[in-house]
Write an enzyme that holds these catalytic residues in place. Structure first.
Site, PDB file in Angstrom:
ATOM      1  N   GLY A  72      14.053 120.161  87.124  1.00  0.00           N
ATOM      2  CA  GLY A  72      12.958 119.554  86.362  1.00  0.00           C
ATOM      3  C   GLY A  72      13.357 118.317  85.583  1.00  0.00           C
ATOM      4  CG  ASP A  73      15.348 115.966  82.517  1.00  0.00           C
ATOM      5  OD1 ASP A  73      15.659 114.807  82.830  1.00  0.00           O
ATOM      6  OD2 ASP A  73      14.880 116.250  81.387  1.00  0.00           O
ATOM      7  CG  ASP A  74      17.955 112.467  84.211  1.00  0.00           C
ATOM      8  OD1 ASP A  74      16.811 112.160  84.603  1.00  0.00           O
ATOM      9  OD2 ASP A  74      18.466 111.991  83.181  1.00  0.00           O
TER      10      ASP A  74
ATOM     11  CB  SER B   1      14.279 115.724  89.709  1.00  0.00           C
ATOM     12  OG  SER B   1      14.051 115.060  88.491  1.00  0.00           O
TER      13      SER B   1
END
Ligand SMILES: *[C@@H]1O[C@H](CO)[C@@H](O)[C@H](O)[C@H]1NC(C)=O
Ligand SMILES: *[C@@H]1O[C@H](CO)[C@@H](O)[C@H](O)[C@H]1NC(C)=O
Ligand SMILES: *[C@@H]1O[C@H](CO)[C@@H](O)[C@H](O)[C@H]1NC(C)=O
Ligand SMILES: *[C@@H]1O[C@H](CO)[C@@H](O)[C@H](O)[C@H]1NC(C)=O
Ligand SMILES: *[C@@H]1O[C@H](CO)[C@@H](O)[C@H](O)[C@H]1NC(C)=O
Ligand SMILES: *[C@@H]1O[C@H](CO)[C@@H](O)[C@H](O)[C@H]1NC(C)=O
Ligand SMILES: *[C@@H]1O[C@H](CO)[C@@H](O)[C@H](O)[C@H]1NC(C)=O
Length: 434
Positions: A247-249, A280
Protein backbone atom coordinates in the site's frame (compact mmCIF):
# COMPACT_ATOMS: atom_id res chain seq x y z
CA UNK A 1 13.41 -37.31 16.72
CA UNK A 2 12.82 -39.20 13.42
CA UNK A 3 10.75 -36.28 12.20
CA UNK A 4 13.42 -33.83 13.15
CA UNK A 5 16.06 -35.92 11.35
CA UNK A 6 13.95 -35.86 8.19
CA UNK A 7 13.50 -32.12 8.63
CA UNK A 8 17.25 -31.68 8.98
CA UNK A 9 17.78 -33.38 5.61
CA UNK A 10 15.11 -31.24 3.98
CA UNK A 11 16.66 -28.10 5.42
CA UNK A 12 20.14 -29.08 4.26
CA UNK A 13 18.98 -29.78 0.73
CA UNK A 14 17.01 -26.53 0.62
CA UNK A 15 20.02 -24.57 1.86
CA UNK A 16 22.21 -26.35 -0.70
CA UNK A 17 19.93 -25.20 -3.55
CA UNK A 18 20.17 -21.56 -2.49
CA UNK A 19 23.78 -20.74 -3.30
CA UNK A 20 23.74 -21.80 -6.93
CA UNK A 21 23.02 -19.05 -9.45
CA UNK A 22 26.34 -18.05 -10.92
CA UNK A 23 25.42 -16.31 -14.21
CA UNK A 24 23.61 -13.24 -12.83
CA UNK A 25 25.11 -10.54 -10.64
CA UNK A 26 23.68 -11.11 -7.18
CA UNK A 27 23.94 -9.89 -3.60
CA UNK A 28 25.65 -13.08 -2.49
CA UNK A 29 29.07 -11.42 -2.17
CA UNK A 30 27.74 -9.14 0.58
CA UNK A 31 26.65 -11.84 3.01
CA UNK A 32 27.32 -15.44 1.96
CA UNK A 33 24.61 -18.00 2.65
CA UNK A 34 25.81 -20.55 5.20
CA UNK A 35 24.73 -23.78 6.85
CA UNK A 36 24.44 -24.00 10.62
CA UNK A 37 26.14 -26.64 12.70
CA UNK A 38 23.08 -27.26 14.86
CA UNK A 39 19.34 -27.47 14.35
CA UNK A 40 16.48 -27.22 16.82
CA UNK A 41 12.78 -27.31 16.04
CA UNK A 42 10.15 -25.02 17.51
CA UNK A 43 8.21 -28.25 18.22
CA UNK A 44 10.89 -29.22 20.78
CA UNK A 45 10.01 -26.06 22.72
CA UNK A 46 6.29 -26.74 22.80
CA UNK A 47 5.44 -24.93 19.56
CA UNK A 48 2.06 -25.98 18.15
CA UNK A 49 1.13 -25.00 14.61
CA UNK A 50 -2.64 -25.26 14.93
CA UNK A 51 -3.33 -21.58 14.25
CA UNK A 52 -4.85 -21.11 17.72
CA UNK A 53 -2.19 -21.88 20.33
CA UNK A 54 -0.15 -18.80 21.25
CA UNK A 55 3.49 -19.80 20.86
CA UNK A 56 5.25 -16.78 22.37
CA UNK A 57 6.90 -18.88 25.09
CA UNK A 58 8.15 -21.44 22.56
CA UNK A 59 9.74 -18.79 20.33
CA UNK A 60 11.31 -16.87 23.20
CA UNK A 61 12.65 -20.05 24.86
CA UNK A 62 14.02 -21.53 21.64
CA UNK A 63 15.84 -18.29 20.84
CA UNK A 64 17.08 -17.96 24.44
CA UNK A 65 18.45 -21.47 24.06
CA UNK A 66 20.22 -20.58 20.80
CA UNK A 67 21.69 -17.51 22.47
CA UNK A 68 23.07 -19.54 25.37
CA UNK A 69 24.15 -22.57 23.35
CA UNK A 70 26.38 -20.07 21.55
CA UNK A 71 27.38 -22.84 19.19
CA UNK A 72 30.28 -22.17 16.82
CA UNK A 73 28.67 -22.03 13.39
CA UNK A 74 25.32 -21.02 14.88
CA UNK A 75 21.98 -22.77 15.24
CA UNK A 76 19.00 -23.08 12.93
CA UNK A 77 15.49 -22.78 14.36
CA UNK A 78 13.24 -24.95 12.22
CA UNK A 79 9.56 -24.06 11.89
CA UNK A 80 7.66 -27.10 10.53
CA UNK A 81 4.52 -26.75 8.37
CA UNK A 82 1.61 -25.27 10.34
CA UNK A 83 0.36 -21.91 11.51
CA UNK A 84 2.22 -20.61 14.55
CA UNK A 85 0.47 -17.76 16.27
CA UNK A 86 2.79 -15.71 18.47
CA UNK A 87 3.38 -12.33 20.03
CA UNK A 88 6.46 -10.37 18.97
CA UNK A 89 9.89 -11.83 19.69
CA UNK A 90 13.57 -10.92 19.44
CA UNK A 91 16.17 -12.74 17.39
CA UNK A 92 19.73 -13.38 18.52
CA UNK A 93 23.10 -13.58 16.77
CA UNK A 94 24.37 -16.60 14.82
CA UNK A 95 20.97 -18.04 14.05
CA UNK A 96 18.85 -19.01 11.08
CA UNK A 97 15.08 -18.79 11.33
CA UNK A 98 13.91 -21.37 8.78
CA UNK A 99 10.25 -21.64 7.74
CA UNK A 100 9.44 -24.91 5.99
CA UNK A 101 7.06 -25.04 3.07
CA UNK A 102 3.63 -24.43 4.56
CA UNK A 103 4.96 -22.85 7.75
CA UNK A 104 3.35 -19.57 8.80
CA UNK A 105 4.45 -17.39 11.71
CA UNK A 106 1.45 -15.23 12.46
CA UNK A 107 1.25 -12.21 14.75
CA UNK A 108 -1.41 -12.13 17.44
CA UNK A 109 -3.68 -9.10 17.30
CA UNK A 110 -3.39 -8.30 20.99
CA UNK A 111 -2.16 -4.73 20.71
CA UNK A 112 -2.92 -3.94 24.38
CA UNK A 113 -0.13 -6.31 25.33
CA UNK A 114 2.28 -5.36 22.53
CA UNK A 115 5.72 -4.23 23.83
CA UNK A 116 6.72 -0.59 23.42
CA UNK A 117 10.28 0.47 22.70
CA UNK A 118 12.11 3.78 22.54
CA UNK A 119 11.88 5.96 19.46
CA UNK A 120 14.80 5.76 17.05
CA UNK A 121 17.31 8.50 17.93
CA UNK A 122 17.39 9.62 14.28
CA UNK A 123 13.60 10.19 14.36
CA UNK A 124 13.28 11.62 17.86
CA UNK A 125 9.77 10.16 18.21
CA UNK A 126 7.61 7.52 16.63
CA UNK A 127 7.10 8.11 12.91
CA UNK A 128 3.34 8.43 13.32
CA UNK A 129 2.87 9.69 16.85
CA UNK A 130 5.02 11.29 19.55
CA UNK A 131 6.65 9.06 22.14
CA UNK A 132 7.78 5.44 21.87
CA UNK A 133 6.63 2.94 19.29
CA UNK A 134 5.39 -0.59 19.21
CA UNK A 135 8.26 -3.07 18.78
CA UNK A 136 8.37 -4.80 15.41
CA UNK A 137 6.76 -8.25 15.25
CA UNK A 138 10.18 -9.84 14.68
CA UNK A 139 12.90 -7.70 16.18
CA UNK A 140 16.65 -7.62 16.67
CA UNK A 141 18.98 -5.03 18.15
CA UNK A 142 22.76 -5.33 18.03
CA UNK A 143 22.84 -8.76 16.43
CA UNK A 144 24.97 -10.28 13.69
CA UNK A 145 25.10 -13.29 11.41
CA UNK A 146 21.35 -13.86 11.14
CA UNK A 147 19.49 -15.58 8.30
CA UNK A 148 15.72 -15.51 7.95
CA UNK A 149 14.79 -17.93 5.20
CA UNK A 150 12.93 -21.07 4.23
CA UNK A 151 10.90 -22.74 1.55
CA UNK A 152 8.48 -19.92 0.82
CA UNK A 153 7.00 -20.03 4.31
CA UNK A 154 5.06 -16.94 5.42
CA UNK A 155 5.47 -14.27 8.07
CA UNK A 156 2.03 -12.70 8.53
CA UNK A 157 1.53 -9.51 10.55
CA UNK A 158 -2.31 -9.68 10.53
CA UNK A 159 -2.15 -5.92 10.12
CA UNK A 160 -5.83 -5.17 9.50
CA UNK A 161 -6.51 -4.36 13.14
CA UNK A 162 -3.66 -1.80 13.03
CA UNK A 163 -4.76 -0.31 9.70
CA UNK A 164 -8.22 0.17 11.16
CA UNK A 165 -6.86 1.89 14.24
CA UNK A 166 -4.93 4.20 11.92
CA UNK A 167 -8.06 4.90 9.87
CA UNK A 168 -10.11 5.57 13.00
CA UNK A 169 -7.30 7.61 14.57
CA UNK A 170 -7.35 5.51 17.72
CA UNK A 171 -3.67 4.54 17.77
CA UNK A 172 -1.74 5.55 20.88
CA UNK A 173 1.72 4.93 19.42
CA UNK A 174 3.39 4.31 16.07
CA UNK A 175 2.45 0.97 14.53
CA UNK A 176 4.94 -1.93 14.57
CA UNK A 177 7.07 -2.89 11.56
CA UNK A 178 6.86 -6.53 10.53
CA UNK A 179 10.64 -7.01 10.84
CA UNK A 180 13.03 -4.42 12.19
CA UNK A 181 16.69 -5.05 12.80
CA UNK A 182 18.66 -2.25 14.43
CA UNK A 183 22.45 -1.88 14.83
CA UNK A 184 22.91 -5.26 13.20
CA UNK A 185 25.16 -6.72 10.54
CA UNK A 186 25.59 -9.68 8.21
CA UNK A 187 21.91 -10.38 7.71
CA UNK A 188 20.12 -12.34 4.95
CA UNK A 189 16.36 -12.38 4.45
CA UNK A 190 15.35 -14.70 1.59
CA UNK A 191 12.93 -17.19 0.07
CA UNK A 192 9.92 -16.19 2.17
CA UNK A 193 6.58 -14.41 1.92
CA UNK A 194 5.85 -11.38 4.10
CA UNK A 195 2.26 -10.32 4.31
CA UNK A 196 -0.10 -7.89 5.96
CA UNK A 197 2.47 -5.92 7.90
CA UNK A 198 0.92 -3.46 10.39
CA UNK A 199 3.32 -0.74 9.09
CA UNK A 200 6.60 -0.95 7.08
CA UNK A 201 7.48 -4.54 6.19
CA UNK A 202 11.27 -4.86 6.45
CA UNK A 203 13.20 -2.10 8.20
CA UNK A 204 17.00 -2.33 8.51
CA UNK A 205 18.11 0.66 10.58
CA UNK A 206 21.73 1.44 11.59
CA UNK A 207 22.71 -1.83 9.88
CA UNK A 208 25.45 -2.90 7.51
CA UNK A 209 25.81 -5.88 5.18
CA UNK A 210 22.13 -6.58 4.79
CA UNK A 211 20.64 -8.71 1.99
CA UNK A 212 16.99 -9.13 1.05
CA UNK A 213 16.49 -11.44 -1.90
CA UNK A 214 13.94 -13.67 -3.53
CA UNK A 215 11.09 -12.60 -1.28
CA UNK A 216 7.42 -11.83 -1.89
CA UNK A 217 5.95 -8.93 0.07
CA UNK A 218 2.17 -8.52 -0.02
CA UNK A 219 -0.29 -6.11 1.56
CA UNK A 220 -3.58 -4.73 0.24
CA UNK A 221 -3.32 -1.69 -2.02
CA UNK A 222 -5.28 0.40 0.48
CA UNK A 223 -3.29 -0.65 3.56
CA UNK A 224 -1.67 2.49 5.05
CA UNK A 225 2.16 2.85 5.13
CA UNK A 226 2.94 -0.78 4.34
CA UNK A 227 6.28 0.05 2.62
CA UNK A 228 8.13 -3.00 1.30
CA UNK A 229 11.78 -2.56 2.31
CA UNK A 230 13.10 0.66 3.90
CA UNK A 231 16.90 0.70 4.33
CA UNK A 232 17.42 3.46 6.89
CA UNK A 233 20.80 4.89 7.96
CA UNK A 234 22.31 1.62 6.75
CA UNK A 235 25.17 0.72 4.45
CA UNK A 236 25.91 -2.13 2.10
CA UNK A 237 22.30 -3.15 1.61
CA UNK A 238 21.27 -5.28 -1.36
CA UNK A 239 17.67 -6.01 -2.34
CA UNK A 240 17.04 -8.21 -5.36
CA UNK A 241 14.80 -10.66 -7.21
CA UNK A 242 11.67 -9.83 -5.28
CA UNK A 243 8.00 -9.17 -5.92
CA UNK A 244 6.47 -6.41 -3.82
CA UNK A 245 2.83 -5.39 -3.96
CA UNK A 246 1.87 -3.17 -1.03
CA UNK A 247 0.00 0.00 0.00
CA UNK A 248 3.00 2.37 -0.02
CA UNK A 249 6.52 2.67 -1.52
CA UNK A 250 8.01 -0.65 -2.66
CA UNK A 251 11.54 0.32 -1.61
CA UNK A 252 12.33 3.63 0.13
CA UNK A 253 15.87 4.55 1.16
CA UNK A 254 15.85 6.74 4.27
CA UNK A 255 18.17 8.20 6.93
CA UNK A 256 16.32 9.91 9.75
CA UNK A 257 14.01 12.83 10.23
CA UNK A 258 14.81 16.55 10.34
CA UNK A 259 16.78 17.83 13.37
CA UNK A 260 17.01 14.32 14.87
CA UNK A 261 18.37 12.78 11.68
CA UNK A 262 20.76 15.69 11.17
CA UNK A 263 22.27 15.39 14.63
CA UNK A 264 22.38 11.57 14.51
CA UNK A 265 24.21 11.99 11.19
CA UNK A 266 24.14 8.41 9.90
CA UNK A 267 23.75 8.18 6.09
CA UNK A 268 22.43 5.35 4.00
CA UNK A 269 25.10 4.40 1.52
CA UNK A 270 25.97 1.59 -0.86
CA UNK A 271 22.42 0.50 -1.57
CA UNK A 272 21.74 -1.87 -4.51
CA UNK A 273 18.22 -2.61 -5.68
CA UNK A 274 17.78 -4.91 -8.67
CA UNK A 275 15.22 -7.07 -10.44
CA UNK A 276 12.27 -5.87 -8.39
CA UNK A 277 8.73 -6.22 -9.72
CA UNK A 278 5.65 -4.80 -8.17
CA UNK A 279 2.68 -2.57 -7.82
CA UNK A 280 1.45 0.13 -5.41
CA UNK A 281 -0.53 3.39 -5.31
CA UNK A 282 2.69 5.15 -4.20
CA UNK A 283 6.27 4.87 -5.51
CA UNK A 284 8.31 2.02 -6.94
CA UNK A 285 11.81 3.21 -6.10
CA UNK A 286 11.91 6.04 -3.57
CA UNK A 287 14.57 7.99 -1.72
CA UNK A 288 13.33 9.91 1.32
CA UNK A 289 11.42 11.77 2.35
CA UNK A 290 13.29 11.19 5.65
CA UNK A 291 16.89 11.58 4.43
CA UNK A 292 18.37 13.92 7.02
CA UNK A 293 21.46 11.80 7.65
CA UNK A 294 22.16 11.74 3.89
CA UNK A 295 21.65 9.14 1.18
CA UNK A 296 24.42 8.35 -1.31
CA UNK A 297 25.69 5.71 -3.70
CA UNK A 298 22.42 4.05 -4.62
CA UNK A 299 22.00 1.84 -7.69
CA UNK A 300 18.57 0.61 -8.76
CA UNK A 301 18.32 -1.42 -11.94
CA UNK A 302 15.98 -3.70 -13.78
CA UNK A 303 12.81 -2.53 -12.08
CA UNK A 304 9.36 -3.48 -13.44
CA UNK A 305 6.35 -1.57 -12.17
CA UNK A 306 2.62 -1.88 -12.87
CA UNK A 307 -0.29 0.27 -11.71
CA UNK A 308 1.71 2.73 -9.71
CA UNK A 309 1.12 6.18 -8.32
CA UNK A 310 4.72 7.20 -9.09
CA UNK A 311 7.48 5.22 -10.78
CA UNK A 312 10.61 6.87 -9.36
CA UNK A 313 10.29 9.32 -6.47
CA UNK A 314 13.16 11.27 -4.91
CA UNK A 315 11.60 13.31 -2.13
CA UNK A 316 12.85 15.71 0.50
CA UNK A 317 11.92 18.99 2.13
CA UNK A 318 13.28 22.18 3.70
CA UNK A 319 14.10 21.26 7.30
CA UNK A 320 15.39 17.85 6.31
CA UNK A 321 18.99 18.95 5.72
CA UNK A 322 21.27 16.10 4.68
CA UNK A 323 22.01 15.21 1.08
CA UNK A 324 20.85 12.94 -1.70
CA UNK A 325 23.67 12.26 -4.12
CA UNK A 326 25.07 9.75 -6.57
CA UNK A 327 21.82 7.92 -7.24
CA UNK A 328 21.62 5.87 -10.48
CA UNK A 329 18.36 4.31 -11.57
CA UNK A 330 18.35 2.34 -14.84
CA UNK A 331 16.48 -0.27 -16.90
CA UNK A 332 13.03 0.55 -15.66
CA UNK A 333 9.77 -0.55 -17.25
CA UNK A 334 6.66 1.18 -15.99
CA UNK A 335 3.10 0.63 -17.10
CA UNK A 336 -0.07 2.33 -16.07
CA UNK A 337 1.43 4.98 -13.81
CA UNK A 338 0.11 8.36 -12.73
CA UNK A 339 3.52 10.08 -12.77
CA UNK A 340 6.64 8.38 -14.10
CA UNK A 341 9.40 10.49 -12.50
CA UNK A 342 9.14 12.89 -9.59
CA UNK A 343 12.02 14.65 -7.86
CA UNK A 344 10.65 17.01 -5.31
CA UNK A 345 11.80 19.34 -2.56
CA UNK A 346 8.52 19.88 -0.77
CA UNK A 347 7.35 16.45 0.37
CA UNK A 348 6.78 15.21 3.89
CA UNK A 349 5.89 16.39 7.35
CA UNK A 350 8.03 17.43 10.32
CA UNK A 351 8.51 15.69 13.69
CA UNK A 352 7.78 18.84 15.73
CA UNK A 353 8.14 22.60 15.65
CA UNK A 354 11.84 22.54 16.48
CA UNK A 355 12.99 21.67 12.97
CA UNK A 356 15.22 24.22 11.29
CA UNK A 357 13.50 25.55 8.17
CA UNK A 358 16.92 26.73 6.95
CA UNK A 359 18.32 23.18 6.99
CA UNK A 360 18.13 22.71 3.23
CA UNK A 361 18.93 19.34 1.69
CA UNK A 362 21.52 19.12 -1.10
CA UNK A 363 20.38 17.07 -4.09
CA UNK A 364 23.13 16.42 -6.61
CA UNK A 365 23.99 13.69 -9.07
CA UNK A 366 20.80 11.84 -9.92
CA UNK A 367 20.99 9.70 -13.08
CA UNK A 368 17.86 8.13 -14.51
CA UNK A 369 18.34 6.19 -17.74
CA UNK A 370 16.86 3.52 -19.96
CA UNK A 371 13.27 3.95 -18.89
CA UNK A 372 10.31 2.71 -20.92
CA UNK A 373 6.89 3.81 -19.84
CA UNK A 374 3.50 3.02 -21.29
CA UNK A 375 0.12 4.39 -20.23
CA UNK A 376 1.73 7.25 -18.31
CA UNK A 377 -0.61 10.02 -17.22
CA UNK A 378 2.07 12.63 -16.41
CA UNK A 379 5.70 12.00 -17.48
CA UNK A 380 7.70 14.11 -15.06
CA UNK A 381 7.93 16.72 -12.36
CA UNK A 382 11.18 18.06 -10.93
CA UNK A 383 10.82 20.74 -8.28
CA UNK A 384 14.02 21.80 -6.58
CA UNK A 385 14.32 24.12 -3.61
CA UNK A 386 14.77 27.80 -4.44
CA UNK A 387 17.77 28.35 -2.17
CA UNK A 388 19.17 24.89 -2.81
CA UNK A 389 18.51 24.02 -6.45
CA UNK A 390 18.86 20.39 -7.49
CA UNK A 391 21.97 19.94 -9.64
CA UNK A 392 23.44 17.23 -11.84
CA UNK A 393 20.08 15.76 -12.76
CA UNK A 394 20.84 13.57 -15.76
CA UNK A 395 18.11 11.90 -17.80
CA UNK A 396 18.88 9.67 -20.75
CA UNK A 397 17.16 7.25 -23.08
CA UNK A 398 13.73 7.71 -21.58
CA UNK A 399 10.56 7.02 -23.52
CA UNK A 400 7.26 7.73 -21.86
CA UNK A 401 4.03 7.07 -23.69
CA UNK A 402 0.62 8.10 -22.50
CA UNK A 403 -2.79 6.57 -22.81
CA UNK A 404 -4.04 7.16 -26.36
CA UNK A 405 -5.93 10.43 -26.65
CA UNK A 406 -4.78 11.85 -23.33
CA UNK A 407 -1.56 13.64 -24.29
CA UNK A 408 -0.59 15.78 -21.26
CA UNK A 409 -0.43 19.49 -22.15
CA UNK A 410 2.76 20.05 -20.10
CA UNK A 411 4.50 16.67 -19.96
CA UNK A 412 7.28 17.98 -17.70
CA UNK A 413 7.18 20.65 -15.04
CA UNK A 414 10.49 21.80 -13.61
CA UNK A 415 11.80 24.48 -11.28
CA UNK A 416 15.09 25.15 -9.49
CA UNK A 417 16.87 22.34 -11.26
CA UNK A 418 19.84 21.96 -13.61
CA UNK A 419 21.24 19.05 -15.55
CA UNK A 420 21.13 17.32 -18.90
CA UNK A 421 18.67 15.29 -20.87
CA UNK A 422 19.60 13.09 -23.82
CA UNK A 423 17.12 11.11 -25.90
CA UNK A 424 14.18 11.86 -23.64
CA UNK A 425 10.66 11.72 -25.03
CA UNK A 426 8.47 13.64 -24.58
CA UNK A 427 11.02 16.46 -24.61
CA UNK A 428 11.76 17.49 -21.01
CA UNK A 429 11.69 21.03 -19.67
CA UNK A 430 14.17 23.61 -20.99
CA UNK A 431 16.27 23.54 -17.77
CA UNK A 432 17.39 20.04 -18.69
CA UNK A 433 18.01 20.54 -22.39
CA UNK A 434 21.62 21.06 -23.39
C1 LIG B 1 25.29 -26.70 2.99
O1 LIG B 1 25.12 -28.10 3.13
C2 LIG B 1 24.81 -28.76 1.94
C3 LIG B 1 24.44 -30.23 2.24
O2 LIG B 1 25.42 -30.81 3.03
C4 LIG B 1 26.00 -28.63 0.98
O3 LIG B 1 25.73 -29.28 -0.22
C5 LIG B 1 26.22 -27.13 0.72
O4 LIG B 1 27.35 -26.94 -0.10
C6 LIG B 1 26.43 -26.36 2.02
N1 LIG B 1 26.42 -24.94 1.71
C7 LIG B 1 27.27 -24.09 2.26
C8 LIG B 1 27.12 -22.66 1.86
O5 LIG B 1 28.14 -24.43 3.04
C1 LIG C 1 29.84 -16.84 22.65
O1 LIG C 1 31.15 -17.37 22.50
C2 LIG C 1 32.13 -16.41 22.13
C3 LIG C 1 33.45 -17.10 21.88
O2 LIG C 1 33.35 -18.46 21.94
C4 LIG C 1 32.23 -15.38 23.24
O3 LIG C 1 33.16 -14.38 22.86
C5 LIG C 1 30.85 -14.74 23.45
O4 LIG C 1 30.91 -13.84 24.54
C6 LIG C 1 29.82 -15.80 23.74
N1 LIG C 1 28.50 -15.17 23.79
C7 LIG C 1 27.58 -15.52 24.69
C8 LIG C 1 26.27 -14.82 24.56
O5 LIG C 1 27.76 -16.35 25.55
C1 LIG D 1 13.42 -7.42 22.86
O1 LIG D 1 14.24 -6.34 22.50
C2 LIG D 1 13.76 -5.09 22.97
C3 LIG D 1 14.59 -3.99 22.35
O2 LIG D 1 15.93 -4.36 22.19
C4 LIG D 1 13.79 -5.09 24.49
O3 LIG D 1 13.30 -3.86 24.96
C5 LIG D 1 12.91 -6.22 24.98
O4 LIG D 1 13.00 -6.32 26.38
C6 LIG D 1 13.31 -7.54 24.37
N1 LIG D 1 12.28 -8.53 24.70
C7 LIG D 1 12.56 -9.73 25.17
C8 LIG D 1 11.39 -10.62 25.46
O5 LIG D 1 13.71 -10.10 25.33
C1 LIG E 1 13.51 -18.53 -4.23
O1 LIG E 1 12.66 -18.98 -3.20
C2 LIG E 1 11.89 -20.11 -3.54
C3 LIG E 1 11.02 -20.42 -2.35
O2 LIG E 1 10.40 -19.28 -1.92
C4 LIG E 1 12.79 -21.29 -3.88
O3 LIG E 1 11.99 -22.33 -4.33
C5 LIG E 1 13.76 -20.88 -4.97
O4 LIG E 1 14.69 -21.91 -5.19
C6 LIG E 1 14.51 -19.63 -4.54
N1 LIG E 1 15.38 -19.19 -5.61
C7 LIG E 1 16.64 -18.85 -5.39
C8 LIG E 1 17.43 -18.41 -6.57
O5 LIG E 1 17.16 -18.89 -4.28
C1 LIG F 1 5.72 -18.22 -2.87
O1 LIG F 1 4.47 -17.78 -2.40
C2 LIG F 1 3.97 -16.65 -3.09
C3 LIG F 1 2.73 -16.15 -2.38
O2 LIG F 1 1.82 -17.16 -2.20
C4 LIG F 1 3.71 -17.05 -4.53
O3 LIG F 1 3.21 -15.95 -5.24
C5 LIG F 1 5.01 -17.52 -5.14
O4 LIG F 1 4.80 -17.98 -6.44
C6 LIG F 1 5.61 -18.65 -4.31
N1 LIG F 1 6.94 -18.96 -4.82
C7 LIG F 1 7.33 -20.20 -5.03
C8 LIG F 1 8.71 -20.38 -5.57
O5 LIG F 1 6.62 -21.15 -4.79
C1 LIG G 1 28.46 6.19 -6.82
O1 LIG G 1 27.81 5.03 -6.29
C2 LIG G 1 28.27 3.83 -6.84
C3 LIG G 1 27.40 2.71 -6.26
O2 LIG G 1 27.53 2.59 -4.89
C4 LIG G 1 29.73 3.64 -6.54
O3 LIG G 1 30.19 2.44 -7.15
C5 LIG G 1 30.53 4.82 -7.07
O4 LIG G 1 31.88 4.72 -6.68
C6 LIG G 1 29.94 6.12 -6.52
N1 LIG G 1 30.61 7.24 -7.15
C7 LIG G 1 31.18 8.21 -6.45
C8 LIG G 1 31.80 9.30 -7.23
O5 LIG G 1 31.21 8.20 -5.21
C1 LIG H 1 16.01 -8.01 -15.94
O1 LIG H 1 15.86 -9.20 -15.17
C2 LIG H 1 15.27 -10.25 -15.90
C3 LIG H 1 15.03 -11.39 -14.94
O2 LIG H 1 16.16 -11.70 -14.21
C4 LIG H 1 16.17 -10.62 -17.06
O3 LIG H 1 15.56 -11.62 -17.81
C5 LIG H 1 16.39 -9.39 -17.94
O4 LIG H 1 17.32 -9.68 -18.94
C6 LIG H 1 16.91 -8.23 -17.12
N1 LIG H 1 16.94 -7.03 -17.94
C7 LIG H 1 17.94 -6.16 -17.88
C8 LIG H 1 17.80 -4.97 -18.77
O5 LIG H 1 18.91 -6.30 -17.15
Amino acid sequence: MMRLAVSVLLVLSAVARMGSRAEEVTCSGIVPMKNRSGIISIADYGGVGDGRTVNTKAFREAIYKIHHLNRTGGTLLYIPPGVYLTESFNLTSHMTLFLAKGAVIKATQDYSNWPLIDPLPSYGRGRELPGGRYMSFIHGDGIEDVIITGENGTIDGQGDIWWNMWRQRTLSFTRPNLIELMNSRDIIISNLVFQNSPFWNIHPVYCRNFVVRNVTILAPRDSPNTDGVDPDSSSNVCIEDSYISVGDDLVAVKSGWDEYGISYGRPSSGITIRRIKGSSPFAGIAVGSEASGGVENVIAENITLYSMGIGIHIKTNAGRGGFIKNITISSVYIENVRRAIKISGNVGDHPDDNYDPDALPVVNGITIKDVTGVKILQPGMIQGIKDSPFTGIYLSNINLDWVRGSRPSTPWTCSDVSGDAVKVSPLPCSQLQI
